[in-house]
Write an enzyme that holds these catalytic residues in place. Structure first.
Site, PDB file in Angstrom:
ATOM      1  N   GLU A  28      20.411   5.757   4.682  1.00  7.75           N
ATOM      2  CA  GLU A  28      20.510   6.193   6.073  1.00  7.75           C
ATOM      3  C   GLU A  28      21.490   5.336   6.877  1.00  7.75           C
ATOM      4  OE1 GLU A  28      18.906   8.636   8.074  1.00  7.75           O
ATOM      5  OE2 GLU A  28      18.554   9.579   6.154  1.00  7.75           O
ATOM      6  N   THR A  81      18.595   1.227   2.986  1.00 11.98           N
ATOM      7  CA  THR A  81      18.562   2.686   2.827  1.00 11.98           C
ATOM      8  C   THR A  81      19.940   3.334   2.959  1.00 11.98           C
ATOM      9  OG1 THR A  81      17.824   4.729   3.885  1.00 11.98           O
ATOM     10  CG2 THR A  81      17.957   2.812   5.300  1.00 11.98           C
ATOM     11  N   TYR A 121      15.665   4.537  13.104  1.00 12.21           N
ATOM     12  CA  TYR A 121      15.262   3.896  11.837  1.00 12.21           C
ATOM     13  C   TYR A 121      16.481   3.303  11.146  1.00 12.21           C
ATOM     14  CZ  TYR A 121      14.347   3.924   6.761  1.00 12.21           C
ATOM     15  OH  TYR A 121      14.273   3.605   5.422  1.00 12.21           O
ATOM     16  N   THR A 148       0.819  -1.220   0.000  1.00 13.91           N
ATOM     17  CA  THR A 148       0.000   0.000   0.000  1.00 13.91           C
ATOM     18  C   THR A 148       0.848   1.263   0.000  1.00 13.91           C
ATOM     19  OG1 THR A 148      -0.082  -0.111   2.402  1.00 13.91           O
ATOM     20  CG2 THR A 148      -1.944  -1.087   1.218  1.00 13.91           C
ATOM     21  N   LYS A 197      17.493  -0.568  10.154  1.00 12.56           N
ATOM     22  CA  LYS A 197      17.801  -1.008   8.785  1.00 12.56           C
ATOM     23  C   LYS A 197      19.189  -1.660   8.706  1.00 12.56           C
ATOM     24  CE  LYS A 197      14.283   0.258   5.994  1.00 12.56           C
ATOM     25  NZ  LYS A 197      13.507  -0.651   5.146  1.00 12.56           N
ATOM     26  N   GLN A 238       8.128   1.014   9.431  1.00 12.20           N
ATOM     27  CA  GLN A 238       8.044   2.426   9.839  1.00 12.20           C
ATOM     28  C   GLN A 238       9.283   3.113   9.283  1.00 12.20           C
ATOM     29  OE1 GLN A 238       7.957   5.734  10.550  1.00 12.20           O
ATOM     30  NE2 GLN A 238       9.439   5.305  12.177  1.00 12.20           N
TER      31      GLN A 238
HETATM   32  P1  NAP Z   1       5.850   3.982   2.525  1.00 12.46           P
HETATM   33  O1  NAP Z   1       5.137   4.676   1.421  1.00 12.46           O
HETATM   34  O2  NAP Z   1       5.938   4.638   3.862  1.00 12.46           O
HETATM   35  O3  NAP Z   1       5.134   2.546   2.725  1.00 12.46           O
HETATM   36  C1  NAP Z   1       5.398   1.765   3.847  1.00 12.46           C
HETATM   37  C2  NAP Z   1       4.573   0.505   3.735  1.00 12.46           C
HETATM   38  O4  NAP Z   1       4.833  -0.328   4.878  1.00 12.46           O
HETATM   39  C3  NAP Z   1       3.055   0.744   3.733  1.00 12.46           C
HETATM   40  O5  NAP Z   1       2.466  -0.160   2.832  1.00 12.46           O
HETATM   41  C4  NAP Z   1       2.675   0.400   5.158  1.00 12.46           C
HETATM   42  O6  NAP Z   1       1.336   0.005   5.309  1.00 12.46           O
HETATM   43  C5  NAP Z   1       3.592  -0.774   5.414  1.00 12.46           C
HETATM   44  N1  NAP Z   1       3.762  -1.089   6.832  1.00 12.46           N
HETATM   45  C6  NAP Z   1       4.273  -0.284   7.784  1.00 12.46           C
HETATM   46  N2  NAP Z   1       4.289  -0.919   8.968  1.00 12.46           N
HETATM   47  C7  NAP Z   1       3.765  -2.176   8.740  1.00 12.46           C
HETATM   48  C8  NAP Z   1       3.518  -3.291   9.560  1.00 12.46           C
HETATM   49  N3  NAP Z   1       3.779  -3.269  10.870  1.00 12.46           N
HETATM   50  N4  NAP Z   1       3.002  -4.422   9.000  1.00 12.46           N
HETATM   51  C9  NAP Z   1       2.711  -4.445   7.696  1.00 12.46           C
HETATM   52  N5  NAP Z   1       2.921  -3.396   6.854  1.00 12.46           N
HETATM   53  C10 NAP Z   1       3.444  -2.278   7.384  1.00 12.46           C
HETATM   54  O7  NAP Z   1       7.324   3.588   2.099  1.00 12.46           O
HETATM   55  P2  NAP Z   1       8.046   3.692   0.663  1.00 12.46           P
HETATM   56  O8  NAP Z   1       8.488   5.089   0.445  1.00 12.46           O
HETATM   57  O9  NAP Z   1       7.204   3.002  -0.341  1.00 12.46           O
HETATM   58  O10 NAP Z   1       9.370   2.852   0.948  1.00 12.46           O
HETATM   59  C11 NAP Z   1       9.369   1.439   0.794  1.00 12.46           C
HETATM   60  C12 NAP Z   1      10.544   0.857   1.577  1.00 12.46           C
HETATM   61  O11 NAP Z   1      11.761   1.413   1.076  1.00 12.46           O
HETATM   62  C13 NAP Z   1      10.541   1.147   3.073  1.00 12.46           C
HETATM   63  O12 NAP Z   1      11.010  -0.004   3.758  1.00 12.46           O
HETATM   64  C14 NAP Z   1      11.539   2.264   3.246  1.00 12.46           C
HETATM   65  O13 NAP Z   1      12.166   2.207   4.515  1.00 12.46           O
HETATM   66  C15 NAP Z   1      12.527   1.941   2.148  1.00 12.46           C
HETATM   67  N6  NAP Z   1      13.212   3.121   1.628  1.00 12.46           N
HETATM   68  C16 NAP Z   1      12.485   4.107   1.073  1.00 12.46           C
HETATM   69  C17 NAP Z   1      13.141   5.214   0.561  1.00 12.46           C
HETATM   70  C18 NAP Z   1      12.382   6.348  -0.075  1.00 12.46           C
HETATM   71  O14 NAP Z   1      12.999   7.373  -0.367  1.00 12.46           O
HETATM   72  N7  NAP Z   1      11.096   6.186  -0.340  1.00 12.46           N
HETATM   73  C19 NAP Z   1      14.534   5.289   0.616  1.00 12.46           C
HETATM   74  C20 NAP Z   1      15.241   4.261   1.215  1.00 12.46           C
HETATM   75  C21 NAP Z   1      14.566   3.148   1.695  1.00 12.46           C
HETATM   76  P3  NAP Z   1       0.133   1.081   5.592  1.00 12.46           P
HETATM   77  O15 NAP Z   1      -0.256   1.616   4.239  1.00 12.46           O
HETATM   78  O16 NAP Z   1      -0.894   0.241   6.247  1.00 12.46           O
HETATM   79  O17 NAP Z   1       0.714   2.163   6.471  1.00 12.46           O
HETATM   80  N1  GDD Z   2       9.865  15.211   6.570  1.00 11.26           N
HETATM   81  C1  GDD Z   2      10.316  16.470   6.652  1.00 11.26           C
HETATM   82  N2  GDD Z   2       9.431  17.465   6.978  1.00 11.26           N
HETATM   83  N3  GDD Z   2      11.614  16.731   6.405  1.00 11.26           N
HETATM   84  C2  GDD Z   2      12.027  18.023   6.461  1.00 11.26           C
HETATM   85  C3  GDD Z   2      11.171  19.069   6.774  1.00 11.26           C
HETATM   86  C4  GDD Z   2       9.812  18.775   7.058  1.00 11.26           C
HETATM   87  O1  GDD Z   2       8.996  19.637   7.349  1.00 11.26           O
HETATM   88  N4  GDD Z   2      11.870  20.217   6.737  1.00 11.26           N
HETATM   89  C5  GDD Z   2      13.125  19.906   6.402  1.00 11.26           C
HETATM   90  N5  GDD Z   2      13.230  18.571   6.238  1.00 11.26           N
HETATM   91  C6  GDD Z   2      14.464  17.857   5.899  1.00 11.26           C
HETATM   92  C7  GDD Z   2      14.785  16.669   6.802  1.00 11.26           C
HETATM   93  O2  GDD Z   2      15.367  17.116   8.030  1.00 11.26           O
HETATM   94  C8  GDD Z   2      15.767  15.906   5.910  1.00 11.26           C
HETATM   95  O3  GDD Z   2      17.043  16.460   6.018  1.00 11.26           O
HETATM   96  C9  GDD Z   2      15.228  16.169   4.503  1.00 11.26           C
HETATM   97  O4  GDD Z   2      14.323  17.280   4.610  1.00 11.26           O
HETATM   98  C10 GDD Z   2      14.485  14.991   3.896  1.00 11.26           C
HETATM   99  O5  GDD Z   2      13.533  14.557   4.836  1.00 11.26           O
HETATM  100  P1  GDD Z   2      12.462  13.410   4.479  1.00 11.26           P
HETATM  101  O6  GDD Z   2      11.719  13.767   3.247  1.00 11.26           O
HETATM  102  O7  GDD Z   2      11.666  13.143   5.704  1.00 11.26           O
HETATM  103  O8  GDD Z   2      13.381  12.157   4.068  1.00 11.26           O
HETATM  104  P2  GDD Z   2      14.640  11.525   4.802  1.00 11.26           P
HETATM  105  O9  GDD Z   2      15.846  11.803   3.955  1.00 11.26           O
HETATM  106  O10 GDD Z   2      14.718  11.924   6.214  1.00 11.26           O
HETATM  107  O11 GDD Z   2      14.287   9.980   4.755  1.00 11.26           O
HETATM  108  C11 GDD Z   2      13.756   9.364   3.578  1.00 11.26           C
HETATM  109  O12 GDD Z   2      14.785   8.875   2.776  1.00 11.26           O
HETATM  110  C12 GDD Z   2      15.558   7.819   3.358  1.00 11.26           C
HETATM  111  C13 GDD Z   2      16.636   7.416   2.352  1.00 11.26           C
HETATM  112  O13 GDD Z   2      17.727   8.233   2.478  1.00 11.26           O
HETATM  113  C14 GDD Z   2      12.795   8.266   4.042  1.00 11.26           C
HETATM  114  O14 GDD Z   2      12.085   7.783   2.910  1.00 11.26           O
HETATM  115  C15 GDD Z   2      13.550   7.104   4.658  1.00 11.26           C
HETATM  116  O15 GDD Z   2      12.653   6.019   4.904  1.00 11.26           O
HETATM  117  C16 GDD Z   2      14.632   6.658   3.677  1.00 11.26           C
HETATM  118  O16 GDD Z   2      15.362   5.587   4.185  1.00 11.26           O
END
Ligand code: NAP
Ligand code: GDD
Length: 332
Positions: free
Chosen positions: A133, A131, A155, A10, A159, A89
């Site tokens: 991170e 990630t 987080y 989702t 990971k 999360q």
């Molecule tokens: P997202 O939009 O936040 O989606 C997270 C998904 O995990 C949702 O489907 C959520 O379900 C599900 N989930 C959370 N807790 C759960 C639980 N306890 N049991 C079952 N399902 C659960 O994340 P995304 O951006 O698609 O990212 C996908 C993956 O890539 C994540 O693991 C994230 O850490 C990793 N990642 C993402 C990025 C990025 O920039 N997007 C970068 C690096 C790594 P609900 O819809 O019910 O909340």
């Molecule tokens: N969310 C958020 N909200 N971030 C903010 C804001 C705000 O109002 N203002 C500034 N930021 C800054 C954060 O402090 C961070 O430096 C940057 O914007 C990006 O924040 P996010 O979009 O929350 O992403 P992230 O880089 O912390 O984490 C995402 O990317 C990771 C991969 O590098 C997430 O998707 C993680 O799950 C993922 O692993």
């Protein structure tokens, strides 16, 4: 027919991955968790996905990362050829507020799924969404697969644990367990509390006279922002590689939050300085100042490289928010 199980179906990446897999002819099974509202907007409003649910090529199953027995049962029942583990999360600031839940879902949740595969479907290819991170405030730039792990938030620590488990299960149990070390990737389907979507949404609402300001934390952090659809194609390439391994997926270019604001507001001929309010509520106890990835291994071994540029991504996200508002809909 290839059978695929997705955790996190989702979410942003899960919905794009599902679309891609269905169009390639796969049968897709997704894990959904119980909630009081059946809002699965990223699945329900996409015509191809709604149609696949009707014809049975997309099936949703209740389970939870905190519930080993549901995961074990599901993996045994589905007998997937591939398991894409995308759930958990994933919000960094929230991981400081909910460290135990984050460790349980993101860290132990991965262990529970790996065990379910080892015991119930050992031939399944297991992919973990790791990630950038994990590198924390890295001493080298760009970061690659050999950059030392030095997490600075709960987080990222979860990971690191998950990624280490993938490596252990690959080595100790011979599973096809692989990972993508994913740098930030964004899209119109990004969660609304991540900064790019928050800004894009605010720009559209300000441009249409619905709001006047957006509250943000620091504008200085720099991120390697790519497009989620490009990343999802890389994820599939990793899972289909001849041997299991870990790959960085990144664009190699970093931009600041300020750059994002400037471009996004610029799409509507607005000046971000008149609308952005700095708010300490959105800063983090520890910040990573820059991430920038080196995806040359993925390019060399898998032929993967990103397609959409940063400028195109910002434009796409703002346009999508404007279009949704003009249609009188919420963007998903
Ligand atoms: P997202 O939009 O936040 O989606 C997270 C998904 O995990 C949702 O489907 C959520 O379900 C599900 N989930 C959370 N807790 C759960 C639980 N306890 N049991 C079952 N399902 C659960 O994340 P995304 O951006 O698609 O990212 C996908 C993956 O890539 C994540 O693991 C994230 O850490 C990793 N990642 C993402 C990025 C990025 O920039 N997007 C970068 C690096 C790594 P609900 O819809 O019910 O909340
Ligand atoms: N969310 C958020 N909200 N971030 C903010 C804001 C705000 O109002 N203002 C500034 N930021 C800054 C954060 O402090 C961070 O430096 C940057 O914007 C990006 O924040 P996010 O979009 O929350 O992403 P992230 O880089 O912390 O984490 C995402 O990317 C990771 C991969 O590098 C997430 O998707 C993680 O799950 C993922 O692993």
């Amino acid at each position: 027919m290839t059978r695929v199980l997705i955790s996190g179906i989702t979410g942003q990446d899960g919905s794009y991955l599902t679309e891609d897999l269905l169009s390639g002819g796969a049968e897709v099974h997704g894990i959904v968790r119980q909630s009081s509202l059946l809002q699965r907007t990223r699945l329900d409003h996409i015509p191809a996905l709604a149609a696949a649910r009707t014809d049975g090529r997309l099936k949703l199953h209740y389970a939870d990362l905190s519930d080993s027995s549901s995961l074990q049962w599901l993996v045994r029942q589905v007998q997937p050829d591939f398991l894409y583990h995308l759930a958990g999360q994933s919000h960094i600031k929230i991981s400081f507020d909910m460290p135990e839940y984050t460790a349980d879902s993101t860290g132990l949740g991965t262990l529970r799924l790996l065990e379910a595969v080892r015991q119930g479907a050992p031939g399944c290819r297991f992919f973990l969404a790791a990630t950038s991170e994990i590198f924390g405030q890295a001493e080298e730039s760009p970061q690659n697969e050999k950059t030392p792990m030095a997490p600075v938030n709960p987080y990222a620590a979860a990971k690191v644990y998950a990624l280490n488990l993938v490596r252990i299960y690959r080595r100790a149990h011979g599973l096809f367990a692989c990972s993508g070390i994913l740098f930030n990737h964004e899209s119109p389907r990004r969660g609304e509390n991540y900064v790019t979507r928050k800004i894009a949404r605010a720009v559209a609402r300000i441009a249409r006279g619905l709001e006047t300001t957006v509250h943000l934390g620091s504008l200085e952090p720099r991120r390697d922002w790519g497009y989620a659809l490009d990343t999802v194609r890389g994820i599939q390439a990793i899972a289909n590689a001849p041997a299991p391994d870990d790959y960085v997926l990144a664009t190699g270019v970093a931009h600041s939050v300020r750059d994002f604001c400037e471009l996004a507001f610029g799409v509507c001929e607005l000046d971000y300085r008149s609308h952005v309010v700095l708010d300490p509520d959105y800063t983090r106890p520890v910040e990573i100042f820059e991430t920038r990835g080196d995806a040359s291994k993925a390019k060399r071994e898998l032929g993967w490289q990103p397609d959409l540029t940063f400028e195109e991504l910002v434009h796409l996200m703002v346009r999508s928010e404007l279009d949704a508002l003009d249609r009188g809909e919420e963007n998903r």
